[in-house]
Design an enzyme around this catalytic site. Structure first.
Site, PDB file in Angstrom:
ATOM      1  CG  ASP A  65      26.934  48.412  -1.358  1.00 13.19           C
ATOM      2  OD1 ASP A  65      26.569  48.306  -0.176  1.00 13.19           O
ATOM      3  OD2 ASP A  65      27.417  49.448  -1.868  1.00 13.19           O
ATOM      4  CG  ASP A  71      28.311  30.038  -2.677  1.00 11.76           C
ATOM      5  OD1 ASP A  71      28.111  31.128  -3.241  1.00 11.76           O
ATOM      6  OD2 ASP A  71      27.957  28.952  -3.128  1.00 11.76           O
ATOM      7  CD  GLU A  94      33.118  23.068  -2.015  1.00 11.18           C
ATOM      8  OE1 GLU A  94      32.767  24.258  -2.042  1.00 11.18           O
ATOM      9  OE2 GLU A  94      32.540  22.169  -2.665  1.00 11.18           O
ATOM     10  CD  GLU A  95      32.246  28.332  -3.266  1.00  8.58           C
ATOM     11  OE1 GLU A  95      31.367  27.688  -2.685  1.00  8.58           O
ATOM     12  OE2 GLU A  95      32.114  28.810  -4.394  1.00  8.58           O
ATOM     13  CG  ASP A 116      32.724  23.919   2.091  1.00 12.53           C
ATOM     14  OD1 ASP A 116      32.093  22.835   2.021  1.00 12.53           O
ATOM     15  OD2 ASP A 116      32.380  24.953   1.483  1.00 12.53           O
ATOM     16  CG  LEU A 118      27.791  29.853   3.417  1.00 11.92           C
ATOM     17  CD1 LEU A 118      28.154  30.057   4.880  1.00 11.92           C
ATOM     18  CD2 LEU A 118      27.302  31.189   2.851  1.00 11.92           C
ATOM     19  CG  ASP A 119      28.939  21.946   3.294  1.00 10.70           C
ATOM     20  OD1 ASP A 119      29.571  21.473   2.341  1.00 10.70           O
ATOM     21  OD2 ASP A 119      27.957  21.390   3.816  1.00 10.70           O
ATOM     22  CD  GLU A 280      31.825  18.818   1.754  1.00 10.60           C
ATOM     23  OE1 GLU A 280      32.250  18.026   0.895  1.00 10.60           O
ATOM     24  OE2 GLU A 280      30.773  19.474   1.605  1.00 10.60           O
TER      25      GLU A 280
END
Ligand code: P6P
Length: 334
Positions: A65, A71, A94-95, A116, A118-119, A280
């Protein structure tokens, strides 16, 4: 032996909704769907350390894979877990620079989800705790596809906010305006179980959390405040301790439980600092206030800021009521 009530996230939300006469059950469905995405992210994050064995990012793993950046994967997992549920009219991540529309073949709902995924993910290679953050708003536009207007509402309009901290244990902390409640993931049954009911942040703490590497660019008020914290003459008769993890959710979570202050000020290079208001600032501010703390941008409540842009930044001073109030005085005096 007295058996503790086993309160899952779903049971807590449903029981919470019963106390909200107008509740329609949508919210419990939304959080259930979101918690599924979070468990999938948790699975990927917890094996992140094995990525080199399973295949480094951007290459193929032993199963052939493609290994995605975590993130990017987290962003995709949340969107796909939420896009078909019929509860949302639009999302913001957020991405992604632009708002995320709901696919045309799916029904549109009356809520807006900002997240968000994965901050702090830059810390993951060092096995530092990272987090997922989310905010829920009611739509403003009457029907059909949600718009940017639905996404850039002031923080006091939030109907729910929460974060997940993927650490030594994985915790989900959320509020719907009736206090702040923490759930710990029991991996053996894949359920978030109530572990911290009605979290109240101490009125004053003994810890401050800021990146002191930015000291030379801070305003004088911030410099004087940090120097004050490092002096003796306080009720604790000793300087505060400095604790900075550099992963906001980990720093905020410790501040919420132990008290003190987390700050990311603006400075001469970036007047609005680094953290984003919608992704955030607002969710963390809602949680801090619901836990009896304060959250300001230096001159007003973060929740009162009227956003102009989806990704605009804000200075952040959040934590114990007395600590933020003392900090505010230093900022005002300059
Ligand atoms: P600095 C992580 O990259 C992040 O977005 C937040 O999680 C964290 O609080 C902040 O940036 C750290 O920024 O400038 O102190 O490294």
């Amino acid at each position: 032996m007295a058996h503790h009530k086993i309160v899952t996230l779903e049971r807590h939300i449903i029981e919470g909704e019963r106390s909200h006469p107008g509740a329609t059950g949508n919210f419990s469905n939304i959080l259930r769907d979101l918690s599924l995405a979070i468990k999938i992210i948790w699975r990927e994050v917890s094996k992140a350390g094995l990525v080199n064995i399973l295949g480094a990012t951007g290459t193929e793993n032993i199963h052939g894979d493609q290994v995605k950046k975590l993130d990017v994967l987290a962003d995709d997992v949340i969107y796909k877990a939420m896009d078909h549920t019929g509860h949302l009219c639009v999302m913001g991540s957020e991405e992604h620079e632009e708002i995320l529309k709901i696919p045309t073949n799916y029904p549109k709902g009356k809520y807006v989800l900002l997240y968000d995924p994965l901050d702090g993910s830059s810390n993951i290679d060092a096995n530092v705790s990272i987090g997922t953050i989310f905010s829920l708003y009611r739509r403003i536009t009457p029907n059909g596809d949600g718009t940017l207007e639905d996404c850039i509402q002031p923080g006091y309009k939030q109907i729910a906010a929460g974060y997940v901290v993927y650490g030594s244990s994985t915790m989900l902390v959320y509020t719907t305006g009736d206090g702040v409640h923490g759930f710990t993931l029991d991996p053996s049954i894949g359920e978030f179980l109530l572990s911290h009911e009605n979290i109240q942040i101490p009125k004053r703490g003994k810890i401050y959390s800021v990146n002191e590497g930015n000291y030379k660019w801070w305003d004088s008020g911030v410099k004087k405040y940090i120097k004050y914290l490092q002096e003796e003459d306080k009720p604790t008769n000793r300087p505060y301790s400095g604790r900075y993890i550099g992963s906001m959710i980990a720093d905020v979570h410790r501040t919420l439980l132990y008290g003190g202050i987390f700050l990311y000020p603006g400075d001469s290079r970036n007047p609005n600092g680094k953290l984003r208001l919608m992704y955030e600032g607002n969710p963390i501010a809602y949680i801090m206030e619901q836990a009896g703390g304060r959250a300001i941008d230096g001159s007003r409540r973060i929740l009162d800021v009227v956003p102009k842009k989806l990704h605009q930044k804000t200075p952040v001073f959040v934590g114990s009521e007395e600590d933020v109030t003392i900090c505010e005085k230093f900022l005002k005096e300059g």
